[in-house]
Design an enzyme around this catalytic site. Structure first.
Site, PDB file in Angstrom:
ATOM      1  N   GLU A   1     -49.413  13.538  73.349  1.00 27.87           N
ATOM      2  CA  GLU A   1     -48.317  14.520  73.181  1.00 27.87           C
ATOM      3  C   GLU A   1     -48.883  15.881  72.833  1.00 27.87           C
ATOM      4  O   GLU A   1     -49.989  15.982  72.304  1.00 27.87           O
ATOM      5  CB  GLU A   1     -47.301  14.041  72.127  1.00 27.87           C
ATOM      6  CG  GLU A   1     -47.780  14.042  70.684  1.00 27.87           C
ATOM      7  CD  GLU A   1     -47.549  15.341  69.931  1.00 27.87           C
ATOM      8  OE1 GLU A   1     -46.895  16.257  70.452  1.00 27.87           O
ATOM      9  OE2 GLU A   1     -48.063  15.449  68.808  1.00 27.87           O
TER      10      GLU A   1
ATOM     11  N   ARG B   1     -42.679  12.181  69.817  1.00 29.66           N
ATOM     12  CA  ARG B   1     -43.089  12.803  71.085  1.00 29.66           C
ATOM     13  C   ARG B   1     -44.066  11.931  71.877  1.00 29.66           C
ATOM     14  O   ARG B   1     -44.338  12.205  73.035  1.00 29.66           O
ATOM     15  CB  ARG B   1     -43.734  14.184  70.814  1.00 29.66           C
ATOM     16  CG  ARG B   1     -42.780  15.246  70.309  1.00 29.66           C
ATOM     17  CD  ARG B   1     -43.431  16.605  70.242  1.00 29.66           C
ATOM     18  NE  ARG B   1     -44.518  16.678  69.288  1.00 29.66           N
ATOM     19  CZ  ARG B   1     -44.407  17.010  67.999  1.00 29.66           C
ATOM     20  NH1 ARG B   1     -43.223  17.307  67.511  1.00 29.66           N
ATOM     21  NH2 ARG B   1     -45.456  17.048  67.211  1.00 29.66           N
TER      22      ARG B   1
ATOM     23  N   SER C   1     -55.758  20.623  66.610  1.00 31.46           N
ATOM     24  CA  SER C   1     -54.699  21.533  66.181  1.00 31.46           C
ATOM     25  C   SER C   1     -55.254  22.950  66.188  1.00 31.46           C
ATOM     26  O   SER C   1     -56.180  23.260  65.437  1.00 31.46           O
ATOM     27  CB  SER C   1     -54.253  21.128  64.776  1.00 31.46           C
ATOM     28  OG  SER C   1     -53.502  22.150  64.190  1.00 31.46           O
TER      29      SER C   1
ATOM     30  N   HIS D   1     -52.115  20.052  53.511  1.00 27.51           N
ATOM     31  CA  HIS D   1     -51.266  20.425  54.660  1.00 27.51           C
ATOM     32  C   HIS D   1     -49.938  21.009  54.186  1.00 27.51           C
ATOM     33  O   HIS D   1     -49.392  21.901  54.838  1.00 27.51           O
ATOM     34  CB  HIS D   1     -51.018  19.281  55.660  1.00 27.51           C
ATOM     35  CG  HIS D   1     -50.304  19.769  56.908  1.00 27.51           C
ATOM     36  ND1 HIS D   1     -48.946  19.689  57.065  1.00 27.51           N
ATOM     37  CD2 HIS D   1     -50.761  20.408  58.014  1.00 27.51           C
ATOM     38  CE1 HIS D   1     -48.607  20.241  58.238  1.00 27.51           C
ATOM     39  NE2 HIS D   1     -49.686  20.680  58.829  1.00 27.51           N
TER      40      HIS D   1
ATOM     41  N   PHE E   1     -47.024  28.822  56.129  1.00 24.82           N
ATOM     42  CA  PHE E   1     -46.589  29.309  57.429  1.00 24.82           C
ATOM     43  C   PHE E   1     -45.153  29.840  57.359  1.00 24.82           C
ATOM     44  O   PHE E   1     -44.835  30.870  57.950  1.00 24.82           O
ATOM     45  CB  PHE E   1     -46.704  28.176  58.450  1.00 24.82           C
ATOM     46  CG  PHE E   1     -46.349  28.608  59.841  1.00 24.82           C
ATOM     47  CD1 PHE E   1     -47.102  29.579  60.489  1.00 24.82           C
ATOM     48  CD2 PHE E   1     -45.281  28.045  60.518  1.00 24.82           C
ATOM     49  CE1 PHE E   1     -46.794  29.986  61.778  1.00 24.82           C
ATOM     50  CE2 PHE E   1     -44.962  28.440  61.805  1.00 24.82           C
ATOM     51  CZ  PHE E   1     -45.723  29.412  62.438  1.00 24.82           C
TER      52      PHE E   1
ATOM     53  N   HIS F   1     -50.807  21.866  69.097  1.00 25.19           N
ATOM     54  CA  HIS F   1     -51.697  20.725  68.937  1.00 25.19           C
ATOM     55  C   HIS F   1     -51.590  19.749  70.096  1.00 25.19           C
ATOM     56  O   HIS F   1     -50.613  19.733  70.844  1.00 25.19           O
ATOM     57  CB  HIS F   1     -51.548  20.037  67.565  1.00 25.19           C
ATOM     58  CG  HIS F   1     -50.312  19.235  67.363  1.00 25.19           C
ATOM     59  ND1 HIS F   1     -49.699  19.117  66.137  1.00 25.19           N
ATOM     60  CD2 HIS F   1     -49.575  18.485  68.208  1.00 25.19           C
ATOM     61  CE1 HIS F   1     -48.655  18.334  66.254  1.00 25.19           C
ATOM     62  NE2 HIS F   1     -48.556  17.936  67.494  1.00 25.19           N
TER      63      HIS F   1
HETATM   64  C1  HEM Z   1     -46.754  19.787  61.826  1.00 24.19           C
HETATM   65  C2  HEM Z   1     -47.902  24.294  60.610  1.00 24.19           C
HETATM   66  C3  HEM Z   1     -52.566  23.237  61.016  1.00 24.19           C
HETATM   67  C4  HEM Z   1     -51.431  18.601  61.571  1.00 24.19           C
HETATM   68  C5  HEM Z   1     -46.678  21.104  61.516  1.00 24.19           C
HETATM   69  C6  HEM Z   1     -45.471  21.878  61.543  1.00 24.19           C
HETATM   70  C7  HEM Z   1     -45.786  23.141  61.201  1.00 24.19           C
HETATM   71  C8  HEM Z   1     -47.189  23.172  60.948  1.00 24.19           C
HETATM   72  C9  HEM Z   1     -44.848  24.344  61.099  1.00 24.19           C
HETATM   73  C10 HEM Z   1     -44.091  21.375  61.959  1.00 24.19           C
HETATM   74  C11 HEM Z   1     -44.013  21.540  63.463  1.00 24.19           C
HETATM   75  C12 HEM Z   1     -42.692  21.116  64.028  1.00 24.19           C
HETATM   76  O1  HEM Z   1     -42.421  19.905  64.054  1.00 24.19           O
HETATM   77  O2  HEM Z   1     -41.931  21.986  64.434  1.00 24.19           O
HETATM   78  C13 HEM Z   1     -49.262  24.407  60.723  1.00 24.19           C
HETATM   79  C14 HEM Z   1     -49.964  25.663  60.750  1.00 24.19           C
HETATM   80  C15 HEM Z   1     -51.282  25.378  60.858  1.00 24.19           C
HETATM   81  C16 HEM Z   1     -51.383  23.919  60.903  1.00 24.19           C
HETATM   82  C17 HEM Z   1     -49.303  27.032  60.684  1.00 24.19           C
HETATM   83  C18 HEM Z   1     -52.453  26.301  60.900  1.00 24.19           C
HETATM   84  C19 HEM Z   1     -52.394  27.628  60.748  1.00 24.19           C
HETATM   85  C20 HEM Z   1     -52.663  21.880  61.134  1.00 24.19           C
HETATM   86  C21 HEM Z   1     -53.888  21.154  61.261  1.00 24.19           C
HETATM   87  C22 HEM Z   1     -53.570  19.839  61.399  1.00 24.19           C
HETATM   88  C23 HEM Z   1     -52.137  19.750  61.389  1.00 24.19           C
HETATM   89  C24 HEM Z   1     -55.266  21.822  61.291  1.00 24.19           C
HETATM   90  C25 HEM Z   1     -54.453  18.638  61.519  1.00 24.19           C
HETATM   91  C26 HEM Z   1     -55.738  18.670  61.808  1.00 24.19           C
HETATM   92  C27 HEM Z   1     -50.069  18.562  61.783  1.00 24.19           C
HETATM   93  C28 HEM Z   1     -49.351  17.391  62.263  1.00 24.19           C
HETATM   94  C29 HEM Z   1     -48.003  17.728  62.329  1.00 24.19           C
HETATM   95  C30 HEM Z   1     -47.918  19.100  61.893  1.00 24.19           C
HETATM   96  C31 HEM Z   1     -49.971  16.047  62.622  1.00 24.19           C
HETATM   97  C32 HEM Z   1     -46.846  16.839  62.799  1.00 24.19           C
HETATM   98  C33 HEM Z   1     -46.259  16.051  61.657  1.00 24.19           C
HETATM   99  C34 HEM Z   1     -45.120  15.168  62.120  1.00 24.19           C
HETATM  100  O3  HEM Z   1     -44.403  15.527  63.062  1.00 24.19           O
HETATM  101  O4  HEM Z   1     -44.931  14.108  61.539  1.00 24.19           O
HETATM  102  N1  HEM Z   1     -47.711  21.908  61.125  1.00 24.19           N
HETATM  103  N2  HEM Z   1     -50.144  23.380  60.798  1.00 24.19           N
HETATM  104  N3  HEM Z   1     -51.622  20.996  61.204  1.00 24.19           N
HETATM  105  N4  HEM Z   1     -49.177  19.558  61.563  1.00 24.19           N
HETATM  106 FE1  HEM Z   1     -49.658  21.403  60.965  1.00 24.19          FE
END
Ligand code: HEM
Length: 363
Positions: free
Chosen positions: A146, A181, A226, A309, A316, A333
């Site tokens: 996804e 997804r 990501s 996280h 954010f 991602h």
């Molecule tokens: C979900 C922000 C970096 C792993 C999200 C979401 C946001 C976010 C806003 C919700 C997205 C949605 O469903 O609309 C950010 C920002 C990052 C960042 C601004 C960097 C500037 C990372 C990194 C990882 C990560 C580096 C892992 C290596 C995840 C995962 C989700 C997620 C797996 C999905 C969670 C779920 O749906 O259960 N992130 N993230 N993120 N993020 Fe981050």
């Protein structure tokens, strides 16, 4: 009304509950998924890298040009659809420079590896005390893959093999949406193999493993790439990103790299995209976290519950508020959950903390 992130031809009656809060749920902001041609059934993402003791080792340029020659010389039908270079200094102080390359099928990857001479060269490699080499290849079928992008214009990684970007999708903006997804989550829990942390905590010495090491794949290993791209931000947004988001993100990535065993993460590299010729990140302004988790549930738990996280996530929304929602930072991602035979890990002369080599006790 939003579209579904799951393409129509990959939909099936659910036997597993969706995490979607309710059927009419509308996300608070738009996000998009890549649509692939229907005849694409399996993608390939390969991380092909060299590990040097320092970034200034002049041999790292030789490593890059060696790999580059393979990635650019074969018949055009088998060359990668897209590749670029990324680097990271790891927590043992080693410099890792790798190509991140994509093919639209396993057959195309295998033809390239044969035709370009890569296979013959790779098989002949022996640790020689100079630098290490690593090959990490993923073969996700489309039901185990996804993507999510915060804009519909970004061209990252697998998007180069896509047909187009979807309309705004419904499955995001709630915890568990990543799972919703993934097409296979309709009928499968995607449970992985948990390993006790002492089995994969990297040896503190960082000693170099002897010989060539192939690491077997693990059931339902969860892989996330990501990415962040702040190239087109205004000076004001760039400053805000670099001063508020980037440090928090670095902290989260450092946690997964150094203490991943506490949350089921085997390996995490926070990589900078670098120039293909100079191997420098200047003027590129793109990074990505590449992490391997024992199962999707561990990745979900880290996102939803871990302060690192949560700080990225909360940061954010503050960031977006400060910009009056005029965010031009691009984030995306790619996530895959793989069968053992859809993973290939091999290390030649790398230190014991490299990638999935952490799952093997030094021999
Ligand atoms: C979900 C922000 C970096 C792993 C999200 C979401 C946001 C976010 C806003 C919700 C997205 C949605 O469903 O609309 C950010 C920002 C990052 C960042 C601004 C960097 C500037 C990372 C990194 C990882 C990560 C580096 C892992 C290596 C995840 C995962 C989700 C997620 C797996 C999905 C969670 C779920 O749906 O259960 N992130 N993230 N993120 N993020 Fe981050």
């Amino acid at each position: 009304m939003s579209a579904s992130s799951i393409a129509e031809h990959l939909k099936c009656p659910r036997t597993q509950p969706a995490r979607l809060p309710n059927p009419d749920f509308q996300p608070p902001y738009p996000s998009f998924s890549i649509r692939f041609p229907e005849n694409v059934s399996q993608l390939v993402m390969a991380i092909i890298g060299a590990q040097h003791k320092t970034a200034s080792d002049p041999a790292s340029e030789t490593s890059r040009s060696t790999l580059s020659a393979f990635l650019t010389s074969a018949s055009s039908t088998t060359l990668p659809s897209f590749f670029e270079w990324a680097s990271v200094m790891d927590n043992k102080g080693f410099y890792n420079l790798s190509a991140l390359a994509y093919w639209p099928s396993k057959a195309a990857y295998e033809s390239w590896a044969d035709q370009s001479g890569f296979n013959t060269w790779w098989q002949a490699l022996r640790p020689d005390g100079t630098n290490g080499w690593f090959l990490e290849v993923f073969f996700p079928t489309m039901n185990r893959f996804e993507t999510l992008f915060n804009t519909d214009t970004a061209r990252e990684g697998s998007a180069h093999m896509g047909r187009c970007m979807s309309e705004a999708v419904q499955e995001h903006g709630y915890w568990g949406s990543m799972r919703d997804r993934i097409p296979l989550s309709q009928t499968d829990e995607l449970a992985g193999e948990k390993a006790p942390p002492e089995e994969y905590k990297a040896s503190p010495s960082g000693a170099v493993a002897t010989g060539r090491v192939v690491i077997p794949g693990r059931k339902n290993l969860a892989i996330i790439r990501s990415g962040q791209d702040w190239l087109d931000t205004t000076p004001e947004e760039r400053k805000l990103y670099l001063e508020t988001m980037h440090p928090v993100l670095t902290k989260g990535m450092d946690f997964l790299r150094d203490h991943g065993d506490e949350v089921g993460c085997y390996s995490c590299r926070f990589m900078e995209i670098v120039d293909a010729k100079t191997a420098e990140p200047e003027g590129i302004d793109r990074t990505f976290g590449l992490a391997y988790f024992d199962e999707l549930a561990s990745l979900e738990k880290w996102c939803k519950e871990h302060p690192t996280h949560l700080a990225i996530f909360g940061g954010f929304f503050q960031y977006a508020r400060k910009l009056g929602n005029n965010v031009t930072l691009r984030v995306f991602h790619e996530v895959m959950v793989l069968e053992p035979e859809q993973q290939y890990f091999e290390y030649v002369g790398c230190h014991s903390g490299t990638g999935m080599l952490v799952t093997r006790r030094l021999g």
